[in-house]
Design an enzyme around this catalytic site. Structure first.
Site, PDB file in Angstrom:
ATOM      1  N   LYS A 177      33.446  33.207  45.885  1.00 46.96           N
ATOM      2  CA  LYS A 177      33.406  33.909  47.172  1.00 46.96           C
ATOM      3  C   LYS A 177      32.323  33.310  48.053  1.00 46.96           C
ATOM      4  O   LYS A 177      31.318  32.798  47.541  1.00 46.96           O
ATOM      5  CB  LYS A 177      33.115  35.394  46.966  1.00 46.96           C
ATOM      6  CG  LYS A 177      34.325  36.189  46.479  1.00 46.96           C
ATOM      7  CD  LYS A 177      34.050  37.689  46.499  1.00 46.96           C
ATOM      8  CE  LYS A 177      35.249  38.431  45.916  1.00 46.96           C
ATOM      9  NZ  LYS A 177      35.112  39.885  45.932  1.00 46.96           N
ATOM     10  N   GLU A 186      46.092  45.877  48.158  1.00 45.42           N
ATOM     11  CA  GLU A 186      44.676  46.214  47.979  1.00 45.42           C
ATOM     12  C   GLU A 186      43.882  45.647  49.157  1.00 45.42           C
ATOM     13  O   GLU A 186      44.004  44.467  49.495  1.00 45.42           O
ATOM     14  CB  GLU A 186      44.174  45.618  46.654  1.00 45.42           C
ATOM     15  CG  GLU A 186      42.711  45.944  46.400  1.00 45.42           C
ATOM     16  CD  GLU A 186      42.357  46.004  44.904  1.00 45.42           C
ATOM     17  OE1 GLU A 186      43.274  46.110  44.071  1.00 45.42           O
ATOM     18  OE2 GLU A 186      41.156  45.953  44.601  1.00 45.42           O
ATOM     19  N   ARG A 187      43.108  46.509  49.780  1.00 44.85           N
ATOM     20  CA  ARG A 187      42.312  46.137  50.961  1.00 44.85           C
ATOM     21  C   ARG A 187      43.199  45.616  52.096  1.00 44.85           C
ATOM     22  O   ARG A 187      42.796  44.733  52.857  1.00 44.85           O
ATOM     23  CB  ARG A 187      41.262  45.074  50.609  1.00 44.85           C
ATOM     24  CG  ARG A 187      40.403  45.422  49.423  1.00 44.85           C
ATOM     25  CD  ARG A 187      39.681  46.708  49.589  1.00 44.85           C
ATOM     26  NE  ARG A 187      38.943  47.095  48.404  1.00 44.85           N
ATOM     27  CZ  ARG A 187      38.367  48.284  48.268  1.00 44.85           C
ATOM     28  NH1 ARG A 187      38.469  49.207  49.211  1.00 44.85           N
ATOM     29  NH2 ARG A 187      37.700  48.581  47.177  1.00 44.85           N
ATOM     30  N   GLU A 240      35.014  43.684  36.920  1.00 46.67           N
ATOM     31  CA  GLU A 240      35.497  44.989  37.375  1.00 46.67           C
ATOM     32  C   GLU A 240      36.603  45.548  36.469  1.00 46.67           C
ATOM     33  O   GLU A 240      37.620  46.048  36.941  1.00 46.67           O
ATOM     34  CB  GLU A 240      35.990  44.901  38.820  1.00 46.67           C
ATOM     35  CG  GLU A 240      34.901  44.546  39.805  1.00 46.67           C
ATOM     36  CD  GLU A 240      35.309  44.639  41.269  1.00 46.67           C
ATOM     37  OE1 GLU A 240      34.491  45.102  42.060  1.00 46.67           O
ATOM     38  OE2 GLU A 240      36.437  44.253  41.597  1.00 46.67           O
ATOM     39  N   GLU A 295      37.982  43.881  54.941  1.00 46.77           N
ATOM     40  CA  GLU A 295      37.603  44.959  54.021  1.00 46.77           C
ATOM     41  C   GLU A 295      36.309  45.649  54.448  1.00 46.77           C
ATOM     42  O   GLU A 295      36.260  46.871  54.549  1.00 46.77           O
ATOM     43  CB  GLU A 295      37.451  44.393  52.607  1.00 46.77           C
ATOM     44  CG  GLU A 295      36.943  45.416  51.614  1.00 46.77           C
ATOM     45  CD  GLU A 295      36.781  44.872  50.204  1.00 46.77           C
ATOM     46  OE1 GLU A 295      37.192  43.738  49.939  1.00 46.77           O
ATOM     47  OE2 GLU A 295      36.244  45.608  49.354  1.00 46.77           O
ATOM     48  N   ARG A 347      22.661  42.714  41.109  1.00 40.34           N
ATOM     49  CA  ARG A 347      24.020  42.244  40.835  1.00 40.34           C
ATOM     50  C   ARG A 347      24.324  40.875  41.425  1.00 40.34           C
ATOM     51  O   ARG A 347      25.182  40.154  40.926  1.00 40.34           O
ATOM     52  CB  ARG A 347      25.009  43.303  41.293  1.00 40.34           C
ATOM     53  CG  ARG A 347      25.760  43.005  42.540  1.00 40.34           C
ATOM     54  CD  ARG A 347      26.862  43.993  42.765  1.00 40.34           C
ATOM     55  NE  ARG A 347      28.092  43.280  43.058  1.00 40.34           N
ATOM     56  CZ  ARG A 347      29.149  43.831  43.600  1.00 40.34           C
ATOM     57  NH1 ARG A 347      29.163  45.117  43.879  1.00 40.34           N
ATOM     58  NH2 ARG A 347      30.237  43.137  43.842  1.00 40.34           N
ATOM     59  N   ASP A 405      29.654  40.497  47.965  1.00 45.13           N
ATOM     60  CA  ASP A 405      31.072  40.835  48.000  1.00 45.13           C
ATOM     61  C   ASP A 405      31.578  40.927  49.427  1.00 45.13           C
ATOM     62  O   ASP A 405      31.727  42.026  49.964  1.00 45.13           O
ATOM     63  CB  ASP A 405      31.293  42.178  47.288  1.00 45.13           C
ATOM     64  CG  ASP A 405      32.763  42.484  47.123  1.00 45.13           C
ATOM     65  OD1 ASP A 405      33.584  41.607  47.429  1.00 45.13           O
ATOM     66  OD2 ASP A 405      33.086  43.605  46.686  1.00 45.13           O
ATOM     67  N   ASN A 463      43.766  41.666  40.805  1.00 44.88           N
ATOM     68  CA  ASN A 463      43.796  42.722  39.783  1.00 44.88           C
ATOM     69  C   ASN A 463      45.248  42.773  39.320  1.00 44.88           C
ATOM     70  O   ASN A 463      46.020  43.650  39.704  1.00 44.88           O
ATOM     71  CB  ASN A 463      43.358  44.060  40.372  1.00 44.88           C
ATOM     72  CG  ASN A 463      41.903  43.999  40.812  1.00 44.88           C
ATOM     73  OD1 ASN A 463      41.054  43.449  40.108  1.00 44.88           O
ATOM     74  ND2 ASN A 463      41.614  44.536  41.980  1.00 44.88           N
TER      75      ASN A 463
HETATM   76  C1  GCU Z   1      35.974  43.689  46.013  1.00 44.36           C
HETATM   77  C2  GCU Z   1      37.106  44.570  46.439  1.00 44.36           C
HETATM   78  C3  GCU Z   1      38.099  44.795  45.337  1.00 44.36           C
HETATM   79  C4  GCU Z   1      38.532  43.451  44.761  1.00 44.36           C
HETATM   80  C5  GCU Z   1      37.325  42.652  44.352  1.00 44.36           C
HETATM   81  C6  GCU Z   1      37.671  41.244  43.935  1.00 44.36           C
HETATM   82  O1  GCU Z   1      35.170  44.357  45.096  1.00 44.36           O
HETATM   83  O2  GCU Z   1      36.611  45.784  46.890  1.00 44.36           O
HETATM   84  O3  GCU Z   1      39.178  45.496  45.860  1.00 44.36           O
HETATM   85  O4  GCU Z   1      39.365  43.648  43.681  1.00 44.36           O
HETATM   86  O5  GCU Z   1      36.452  42.529  45.439  1.00 44.36           O
HETATM   87  O6  GCU Z   1      37.461  40.360  44.748  1.00 44.36           O
HETATM   88  O7  GCU Z   1      38.122  41.022  42.834  1.00 44.36           O
END
Ligand code: GCU
Length: 691
Positions: free
Chosen positions: A392, A185-186, A322, A425, A368, A397, A228
């Site tokens: 973070k 991812e990313r 998310e 990203e 947000r 984000d 995720n």
């Molecule tokens: C961002 C990112 C996602 C990732 C999320 C996270 O939104 O685009 O791909 O899952 O951050 O940090 O959980």
């Protein structure tokens, strides 16, 4: 000087042809694919280093050092590459010049440096110079060895070394967002290096090289899978493979962590997409943290993990964000959710890292960026001692530019890790050359509640555990990171994690010297370009603090129209987002000093202006030009900086091997093309409001 073997004769002959410069450089450098990263160990010339050949040819490593094997292997690799010598490694002392690698767990001085700290000293004994690397622990000796090799690679004098090092942060982590099917991812540099379906000898060799690179910059913990999290990572068949990876990483002082899906105790999902669905790998009807069967399930799972991986670090959890499952699905709080797992990990010395990136779950707040602080600040003091909140760097984000997260400094009784993103990203993927160290330093130097973030995350006051996590940019591309210069971000991250007070230029210089063999003026030119690359990128994609200008899927292409209203407003009057007291009120999440600073358009740092304010097109910035003029000027400067990069890279053509030269050149061309498109799109979009 005694010439010992044929290999050295060949090496010296090669050196003669390299000319008299202090930097050894062949006329036509041989092609390199970047796989060796900054551990190329290219030949070094110069009297300074060669004087020590005798010392470096005879190495003593105390026999009770558990990491002796990897230390010896690295020294052989490094010294044969750089000096053409094959050192003899002794385990008992002989009266000869030596590099002596000694573990002294009883020494008070070394004990104060901890098991990862070390000293390197040159000592004159009769006619001999002896270099000592000493530590109270096996890990410190590995780090000390890499440090010495770095000194040789960067041509530092060895005759009078006096170094004392100790990491400032306990957990220096990489977070991989790697999925079980090999996708990342990313990720912009190929597939995952963790090939769970087929963990061959070759893959394990690559993982070993990954471990070497990490150890050379002090990274000591890695989360192997995506936040995720696919619950199957905790199945026994995966755990057995992970145990094999742990065996490879262990000698390099790297502990494994896993991202755990909170719904793991549930039965497998009937939908094929297990990620983000409420399916697990168990057979329980609930994943409620207060349910005894759930607790029992986790306990058995954790015991099973520690049987296979005795030094397992713990879990990282993305909960109720998310679409990921979490305790709130059962009416429980973050505290109840995190403490339940932490108590199960605690007897094994494991830790539980809970992410503060909560987005779009139970959120009723239209701005947000307010959600994370609002959910977690009131929980300060309620988490167990082995729970860490991973925050973070910014509240939104991983934007190219955003203000630091207000939770830094606002939590006094909660362990806090800072989460940075090494993978680009929102920063041009692996197409743009964007060096992130200046951005991270900017973040670390920010003060909230009278404390610098660098110190909040490194100095233990009321909390026990300190840490920093970087979302990795590593994949199975030949050069690991897609863009050769993205290797610098991995490198700089590790060095900053070891010591957030280190000066960027010294890190960048080391990286450049080790990664390319350029003359000093070439290094300097690249250093300047790298240092300014972040701000120039921000000028294009987050100009004057306007976040989220890219498309919602890839986060790469311009998509301003889709991003208005949610992230910022635009009309014939102006542009930006009012987060002051008259707007969303987000600025009040900071301490009083920052709140005042951000609330006032006159004092708000201009780099954050459109993040905190809705600003008139004709508003004049400090340079006397209007907002609009500044936006346009920034776009142009950004494009000019790519031209400068292209020109500089071209001027270094003879000094860089053809393969890396061309690969970087192609990236620069693509960067220029994409940046121009971005600029045209942006300018065109602005014009639609200025009629
Ligand atoms: C961002 C990112 C996602 C990732 C999320 C996270 O939104 O685009 O791909 O899952 O951050 O940090 O959980």
């Amino acid at each position: 000087m005694i010439i010992k073997n044929l290999r050295q004769i060949l090496f010296l002959t090669a050196m003669l042809f390299m000319g008299a410069g202090t930097i050894a450089r062949q006329k036509t450098p041989t092609n390199e694919n970047g796989y060796k990263l900054w551990l190329r160990y290219a030949p070094v010339a110069g009297k300074k280093i060669q004087e020590h050949e005798e010392t470096l040819s005879n190495i003593f490593i105390s026999s009770h050092v558990s990491t002796a094997g990897v230390i010896a292997e690295e020294l052989k690799k490094g010294l044969s590459g750089m000096l053409g010598i094959t050192p003899a490694i002794h385990q008992s002392k002989k009266d000869r010049s030596y590099l002596r690698i000694v573990k002294q767990p009883g020494s008070e001085h070394l004990k104060n440096l901890g098991k990862e700290g070390y000293t390197i000293k040159t000592i004159q004994q009769k006619n001999n110079k002896i270099i000592f690397i000493k530590s109270a622990g096996d890990a410190g000796l590995v780090y000390g060895t890499f440090h010495l090799l770095r000194l040789i690679q960067t041509q530092q004098p060895l005759h009078n070394i006096h170094i004392t090092e100790k990491p400032q942060i306990i957990f220096r982590m990489l977070n991989h967002w790697d999925n079980l099917d090999g996708s990342v991812e990313r990720g912009y540099s190929g597939a995952s290096i963790f090939t769970w379906n087929d963990l061959t000898k070759d893959n394990l060799q690559r993982i070993k090289d990954y471990a070497r690179a990490n150890a050379s910059i002090g990274i000591n913990a890695v989360v192997l899978n995506n936040v995720n999290a696919d619950p199957r990572i905790l199945r026994n068949d995966y755990l057995q493979k992970i145990a094999r990876v742990a065996d490879v990483l262990r000698p390099y002082n790297i502990r494994i962590f896993l991202s755990a899906n909170y719904a793991s105790p549930l039965p497998p999902s009937s939908t094929p997409d297990v990620i983000k669905k409420q399916g697990g790998i168990g057979n329980l009807a609930t994943a409620d943290p207060l349910n005894e069967q759930v607790q029992q399930w986790w306990k058995q799972k954790v015991d099973e993990i520690y049987r296979l991986i005795p030094d397992f670090g713990g879990f990282l959890v993305k909960a109720n964000s998310e679409g990921m499952p979490g305790p709130q699905d059962y009416g429980r709080s973050h505290v109840e959710g995190a403490n339940m797992l932490a108590r199960i990990l605690q007897p094994h010395n494991g830790i539980l890292i809970w992410r503060a990136f909560v987005y779009a779950h139970n959120n009723k707040e239209p701005d947000r960026v307010k959600q994370s602080y609002a959910e977690f600040q009131p929980l300060d003091g309620q988490f167990d001692q082995n729970v860490i909140l991973q925050v973070k760097n910014g509240p939104l984000d991983f934007q190219p530019l955003e203000p630091p997260h207000p939770l830094f400094g606002a939590l006094e009784k909660t362990n806090l890790f800072a989460e940075l993103q090494i993978t680009q990203e929102y920063l041009g993927h692996s197409t743009y050359l964007v060096y992130l160290a200046p951005m991270w330093k900017d973040f670390l130097n920010f003060e909230n509640h009278q404390q610098k973030i660098a110190h909040i995350i490194s100095k233990k006051k009321t909390v026990r555990i300190t840490g920093i996590a970087g979302v990795a940019n590593i994949g199975d591309d030949e050069n690991w990171t897609g863009h050769h210069f993205a290797q610098a971000n991995w490198y700089a991250y590790g060095r900053i994690a070891w010591n957030p007070d280190l000066l960027i230029d010294s890190i960048t210089n080391d990286w450049l010297k080790m990664t390319f063999s350029l003359d000093p003026s070439g290094n300097k030119k690249l250093l300047n370009i790298m240092n300014s690359s972040w701000m120039h990128f921000a000028d294009l994609q987050t100009p004057i603090g306007l976040p989220v200008t890219t498309d919602p899927g890839m986060h790469y292409y311009p998509a301003l129209k889709q991003r208005t209203n949610m992230y910022w407003k635009i009309n014939a009057k102006g542009i930006g987002y009012d987060r002051t007291a008259s707007g969303s009120g987000y600025a009040s999440q900071y301490d009083a000093v920052n709140e005042r600073l951000f609330n006032n358009i006159q004092t708000c740092p201009e780099k954050y202006l459109l993040f905190f304010h809705f600003v008139d097109w004709n508003y004049r910035l400090q340079n006397g030009k209007t907002l609009l003029e500044n936006l346009l000027q920034g776009f142009q400067q950004s494009i000019n900086s790519i031209d400068r990069l292209k020109f500089t890279w071209h001027s270094l053509k003879d000094q860089v091997d053809e393969q890396r030269y061309k690969e970087v050149q192609q990236k620069i061309d693509l960067q220029k093309k994409d940046a121009l498109e971005f600029k045209y799109y942006f300018v065109g979009f602005l014009h639609t409001f200025l009629q």
